[in-house]
Structure formats: C-alpha cells, structure tokens
Design a protein around this motif. Structure first.
Motif, short mmCIF file in Angstrom:
data_model
loop_
_atom_site.label_atom_id
_atom_site.label_comp_id
_atom_site.label_asym_id
_atom_site.label_seq_id
_atom_site.Cartn_x
_atom_site.Cartn_y
_atom_site.Cartn_z
N CYS A 152 -11.14 4.01 1.87
CA CYS A 152 -9.73 3.69 1.63
C CYS A 152 -9.44 2.23 1.98
CB CYS A 152 -8.84 4.60 2.47
SG CYS A 152 -9.04 6.36 2.10
N ILE A 158 -4.64 -1.48 -7.76
CA ILE A 158 -5.94 -0.91 -7.39
C ILE A 158 -5.72 0.56 -7.07
CG2 ILE A 158 -7.62 -0.84 -5.49
CD1 ILE A 158 -6.23 -4.03 -7.15
N ALA A 217 -13.82 -7.70 -7.33
CA ALA A 217 -14.38 -6.44 -6.82
C ALA A 217 -15.79 -6.65 -6.28
CB ALA A 217 -14.37 -5.38 -7.92
N SER A 228 -10.72 -0.13 -0.56
CA SER A 228 -9.84 -0.25 -1.73
C SER A 228 -8.72 -1.25 -1.45
CB SER A 228 -9.24 1.12 -2.07
OG SER A 228 -10.27 2.01 -2.42
N SER A 249 -1.77 -1.33 -3.93
CA SER A 249 -2.92 -0.49 -3.62
C SER A 249 -2.46 0.97 -3.52
CB SER A 249 -3.53 -0.97 -2.29
OG SER A 249 -4.58 -0.15 -1.89
N ARG A 251 -11.36 2.09 -7.53
CA ARG A 251 -12.35 2.04 -6.44
C ARG A 251 -12.58 3.47 -5.96
NH1 ARG A 251 -15.00 3.52 -2.75
NH2 ARG A 251 -13.03 4.09 -1.77
N CYS A 252 -13.79 4.00 -6.17
CA CYS A 252 -14.01 5.42 -5.90
C CYS A 252 -15.45 5.69 -5.48
CB CYS A 252 -13.70 6.21 -7.17
SG CYS A 252 -14.66 5.69 -8.59
N THR A 305 -10.20 -4.67 -1.52
CA THR A 305 -10.40 -5.06 -2.92
C THR A 305 -9.07 -5.52 -3.53
OG1 THR A 305 -12.18 -3.44 -3.11
CG2 THR A 305 -11.25 -4.28 -5.18
N CYS A 348 0.84 -1.19 0.00
CA CYS A 348 0.00 0.00 0.00
C CYS A 348 0.87 1.25 0.00
CB CYS A 348 -0.86 0.05 1.26
SG CYS A 348 -1.95 -1.35 1.49
N ASP A 374 -7.30 4.18 -5.64
CA ASP A 374 -8.33 4.94 -4.94
C ASP A 374 -8.03 6.43 -5.16
OD1 ASP A 374 -9.99 6.26 -3.13
OD2 ASP A 374 -9.93 4.62 -1.70
N THR A 430 -0.10 4.88 0.55
CA THR A 430 -1.37 5.45 0.96
C THR A 430 -1.18 6.71 1.78
OG1 THR A 430 -3.51 4.88 1.94
CG2 THR A 430 -1.55 4.06 3.07
N ASN A 468 -3.30 5.10 -3.17
CA ASN A 468 -4.31 5.98 -2.58
C ASN A 468 -3.72 7.38 -2.49
OD1 ASN A 468 -5.42 7.49 -0.24
ND2 ASN A 468 -6.75 5.72 -0.03
#
Lengths: 270, 270, 270
Positions: C189, C84, C210, C192, C55, C113-114, C195, C14, C86, C16, C57
């Motif tokens: 978050c 992924i 998803a 996401s 991931s 993913r939003c 996911t 991540c 976000d 993020t 973000n």
C-alpha cells in the motif's frame, strides 16, 4: 501536571481520525492518561460522561463523526469537562471550514490547538496553506491568536518554529521542539490529545495547562530527536521519552531507560 | 500450534477498530498468519468463506460495522470456523452492552477474550471499570469466568495480572506477561487476534488453543520487555519477538535476531 | 525524482484503508511528500484540486469511500493529475472486483500498482489467491501485465519476487527488495502511495516514474532489512531509510543516521 496525570490516569475521550488514532492512544497511555476512542453517535455522550476531557480532531471527518462530535461536545459542556479542538486542515475545504465554525459557535471549546495555516483560516486571514500542512504567510500570529482567543473565549495554542499560547489577555511564546517532529504524521494531533490530558488535570486554568503541555512536548521532541536516525526511530523513541520524562526543579528531564524504573514505582495500571 | 500457524498461514478475518487494525495485522503477519480486514456488509460473508477464523472487536463499533459483524458471525457458524470475540469496553455504554449481548446470543462464539471489567459487565456483576481499561473489583473471577463460559457454551479467556482460561468444566490459570503490556494500545486486541489464529489451527479444542495462545503471548511480552526502553521500543520489539519466537521442549524461547534466520528457512510467504 | 519530491513536497491525496493510513502518511512524509488523507464525499474534490496526485486503495472499502473515490478520480482526471490505483484483494470478493472494474472503466488511471493475484483477477485469469495475499499460479505475468496495460491504457506495476512494470509497448523487470517486506502490513500500500509521489513529479512519463519508484523502494527494503531484527524493527528502520536514502551515480545509497544531516539541509517543512 505530568505527575498529576500519572497519578490520576484521567480518561480522555478522543473522537479523531483513523490516520493517527493508534499513535494518539499510545501517546496518551505513555504519559499516564487513559484513552477511550469510541465515535458512534449511539454512545459518545455516555463516553463523555465517564471522561475528564474531550479531544476532537477533524483529520478524516465525515458526516457521521461530525454529528458525534457535536453530541459529544454539548455533553462535555454540560458535564463541565474541557473540550480541546484540533481543526486539522481547517482551510483546505469548505466542509472543514464549516465544521470548525459550527463546533466553535455551538460548543464551548477550552483550547484550540492548531498550526498557523489553520489559525489563519479560522481568523479569516489570507495564508498560503498547503494541504494539511502549516504553510507560510506574513501575518502577525500573536495578534491573530489573541483575537481568535477573545472572539471564541478560549485558549489558542499555535505550534510552529515558535509556539504561541494566547488567551484573551496574554500571549506566551514557547521555543523548543525539533524539526524531526514535522516528519512524523500525527505529532500535532497527539499534542492536542496531550493538551487535553494536561487540561483534564487542571481545568481551572486551561492557559497554564496548554503552556505546560507545549513545553513538555517540545522537551520530549528534543530529547527523542537526539537519539533518532530518522522519523521511524524518532516515532518510537518519542513514545519512550513521553513515558519516562521526569520533571524536576530544572525542568523536564529524561534518561533513556529510566522510565522503566519509574513505571515499576507506579502500579495501578496493570 | 505456533509451528502449525507458520506452516499453514491461516487466513484470519478481522472486523476490528481503526485504533489497532494496523497493529493487529502486523501481529498476525509476525506469527505467520494471514490477516484480511474487510468490513463492508457487501463482502464480509465472502471474506469469512475464505478464512479459517473470524476475529470480532468492538473497540470503535458503529451501526455499520455491527451489522457486518452479525453477517460475518452467522456465516462463520455456517462454515464451521471459530469466532473469537473481544468485547472492548463492554460495560462502558449501553450500545456496547447490547451489541455484545446480541453477538453472544445469536452467534456461536468459540472464545471470549476480555479483561475483568468486560467480563463483569457481561456477567452482570458490579465492577469499578474505568473507560475501556480493566478497572478493579473484588469478585471471584474464576467462578464468574466459568459461569459465563457455561452460559454461552464458549471458552472465556480473561487477561490481567493472572490470566484465566475457563470452559464449562475446567479453569486454568496462566502467569507471565509484563506490566509494559498495559502501556501499549491494542495489546489485548492483538491477543484476541492471535487467539483466533491459534484456534484456527486447533478448532477441535478451543480451550487448549486459548491456553497456548496466552502462554505464547505472555512469554513474548516478557522477552520484549527485557530489552525495551519504554512503550515505543517495546511495541516494535514485541513484533520482532512474535516473529522469531521458537518453541522447544523447555517452552517458548527467543533470541534477538534469530527470527530472521528462522524466516529464511520458511519460504511460502514471498 | 526523489530529489524532486524532496524539493517540491508534492501534496498527495490518499483515499485509503484504515489499516495502513498511518504508515502511508509516514512513508510519504519520509520521502518528502505531503500527504492529505480526507475521504468525505463533501470534500474530496476540493482536496484533489490542491493535490498533485491521487492515490486510491480499496483495502477496507465501503460504499461511502467507494463513492468518494469515484468523485475524486473524476476530478483528478479533470485536473489532469495522475491517479494511482491499488486494487487490494481485487479477486477476494465480488464487491472488490466490481469496484475495481468501475474505477478502471470510468476513471483514467495512470498506474495500477498490484500483486500477481490482483492482476490475475483484473485480467480474468485463474489464480490460487489467498485472502489479500498474492497467492500462486502459473501464468505468464509479463504477457498479462502488458495486456492489462493495453486494455486500460495505463502502466501496470506488479510486485513480487521480481517486479514487473509494463505499459502498452514495453515490459521492464526489476529485482531487489527483501523477504522481510512481506511480513509488514501496508508495504504494498505504501509503495502505491510512493509511486503516486514519483508520478506526481514526473506526470509526463508514468512508466519511468513507476520504474524509479520500484527501484527506490526495493533498495530501501534491502538496506532496512540488513539492520533489522524482525518486522517491528524493520518497519521503523524502513521509514528511517526512506527518509535518508540518497541517490548518486551508483544508484541509491543510504548510511544510517546520515538522513538526519540531509534533513538539516532541507528546510521548508518546519
């Protein structure tokens, strides 16, 4: 030592990662220590100068925070306050390996608090590490801990199913803790900060401080797990237990809610 | 004002430290405000332009976030939205002292929310501060708060055993709160953000907004402490209480679980 | 898929924001995944190489983390692990809009993913967004989701009162969840990241991953809300539920405390 922490409220300077900084600060407050978390190069030396221990954690290290750690570590050595290093995911990337190497060679570290995979990386031993988790392997951890402790003249505190604390001359094993502790992020990171607080009030014997910190922490983990439904409730209960944990002749003890009464008897923090 | 916050969901732009950013965002959501936490120099001015208050917190300040704060603060003045400053550990390092000085002289700050040690540092008064904690001293806080309020044309909100809100002409004392509030990290930081939300819906009278925010917050602290076992459970209960706290003719009131019913009657946030 | 996650403990990398990093890491641990959160440009490529999903973000994006995301994303594509994205507050500032645009055009993203406001910004549609919240508007979300999914060859997962999962050929609607989920920061978050974990164990069908992730998450939200007093207790209960949630022929199921027994039957994480 926990009583000494509660009486003296030692300031612990943490340069740490943003994933666990909140949990670490709350954990330190819960045991009676006073966290300070500044990390700008412009100020870390001054912060070290008003602290009683320095806790370094490389979990989300970058160039800037690495430079701050070096400055802070050197100042801590000058001020003769203990430095505790948590080499999060030391084996995962070259960047982390080199950072840890540089910290260990240029700064006198008192306690290296890590898991088996991180110790293996530092000791140059093969290990099937998995991300920042401990991973698995078939090495003689006792020997490795002792060797690393000797090489860098520090105390090694490796945690896992059984915890090991080693300095150049002796190796102590500590059992306790609970499986739930591995389902909450920052449990190891907070332990490192707690070890910093124990070492702050017992700088003359970092081995004893690390052993006491690990026993205290494991006992708290067991008691918190006993009344938790999962990692979310465990996390909070654990802070409650850290806060209320008493030590008597029979060891550590905690009764739910009793900590609140204990607090009322302390006073200098409000 | 709490009802106004819940009806209007004001966007509060926070440039804050990573130790408390999560708690601050959750606290703002709990009272009905809408936090936005961006801090890159490339975007802070645009974020200010869509916000109703700017909350600045120097807890883990660095050069980059300081520059962002200056940009955001100047834009906030231009947009005529209130700026709330939390000078965390202002007296601890030269870096913090200078940053706070620069913010206070170049930006019109509406409310300075701090503890006694931080106020002493800003006012140039001797104080036995301890890290980022309030510390102890024998100064006349009322006078100091009033003097600093006058000097910078702002409202000073100092919290401690007794809270003080002062502007250039009057000084108000507020009692309440609970000792447990000092065992959770970010309680002061969140209060600053909450004060920003109260000021956002009452920009014409920041003194009244600060007084109301402190009363509300203290009442929430008392109610949360009454059913908590320690700082871990207190922290969550406090968010629950912020969320469900009602105000009626007798003052603030909270019944466990009632907040959930209250929520069902609000609707625009999902 | 949740069982696969629990059996395989996939490492999820991540990058993020600091507001939710702790919650995201705890949520991933709770479902059985293994989070790694490093973000320095010096190491993100190596971290991606040991991970099974990436991931991204942009919640507190800055120039440095943006560069890290680009490096990590390109390496993820090379390693053929799913990415992924976000796009937190994508419409709020030019900086975010451009960052998202650059990520979407230079990196093969598997799942976007939003919320509705972010999707509108990406799709170039008018929308009364409010800070980083979803906002309101009268657009045909189904069509928009499908169009964006086609344009960038990815799966779009928009959450709101009704969730929508769309790829170039089909659109699925998912109901469930609870209003309380919008009163806790980082719920989107964490979804996401969850996911990302579902996609990690089902990379051949990101649409199915998803859909399953959203159903799982919504069910967990409902069950957690049923026993919560407010956002503070919800947040922890939600982690407990993620941890203990079982899936059987009738769908997802959770009994308080049962998760602890489930954990005792798993073993490789301690």
């Amino acid at each position: 030592m926990i009583n000494k922490i509660r009486n003296e409220n030692p300031v612990i300077h943490c340069i740490t990662n943003h994933v666990v900084s909140n949990f670490q600060a709350n954990g330190l407050l819960a045991i009676g220590a006073s966290p300070i978390m500044g990390e700008a190069q412009e100020e870390v030396e001054e912060l070290v100068a008003i602290s009683r221990a320095l806790s370094l954690n490389i979990g989300t290290l970058n160039k800037d925070t690495f430079n701050s750690m070096m400055l802070a570590g050197k100042r801590a050595n000058k001020e003769k306050i203990p430095v505790i290093l948590d080499p999060v995911g030391a084996g995962a990337t070259a960047f982390r390996k080199e950072a840890v190497q540089k910290i260990l060679t240029e700064i006198d570290v008192s306690v290296l608090r890590c898991n088996a995979g991180e110790l293996a990386a530092i000791g140059g031993v093969e290990w099937a590490s998995k991300g920042v988790d401990a991973g698995e392997g078939n090495i003689d951890l006792d020997k490795l801990a002792k060797r690393v402790a000797k090489e860098y003249s520090l105390v090694v505190a490796v945690t896992g199913k059984t915890d090991i604390v080693a300095d150049g001359s002796r190796v102590e094993k500590i059992t306790g803790g609970d499986r739930m502790m591995s389902s909450v992020t920052g449990m190891g990171c907070l332990l490192s900060a707690v070890t910093a607080a124990f070492t702050a009030v017992s700088p003359e014997d970092p081995t004893a401080a690390a052993i006491e910190a690990l026993k205290f922490y494991g006992a708290a983990g067991e008691q918190a797990a006993a009344t938790s439904e999962g990692p979310g409730s465990f996390r909070d209960t654990f802070l409650d237990v850290l806060f209320g944990m008493e030590i008597d002749d029979d060891g550590f003890d905690f009764e739910k809610g009793e900590g609140v009464d204990v607090l009322w008897q302390r006073s200098n923090r409000y």
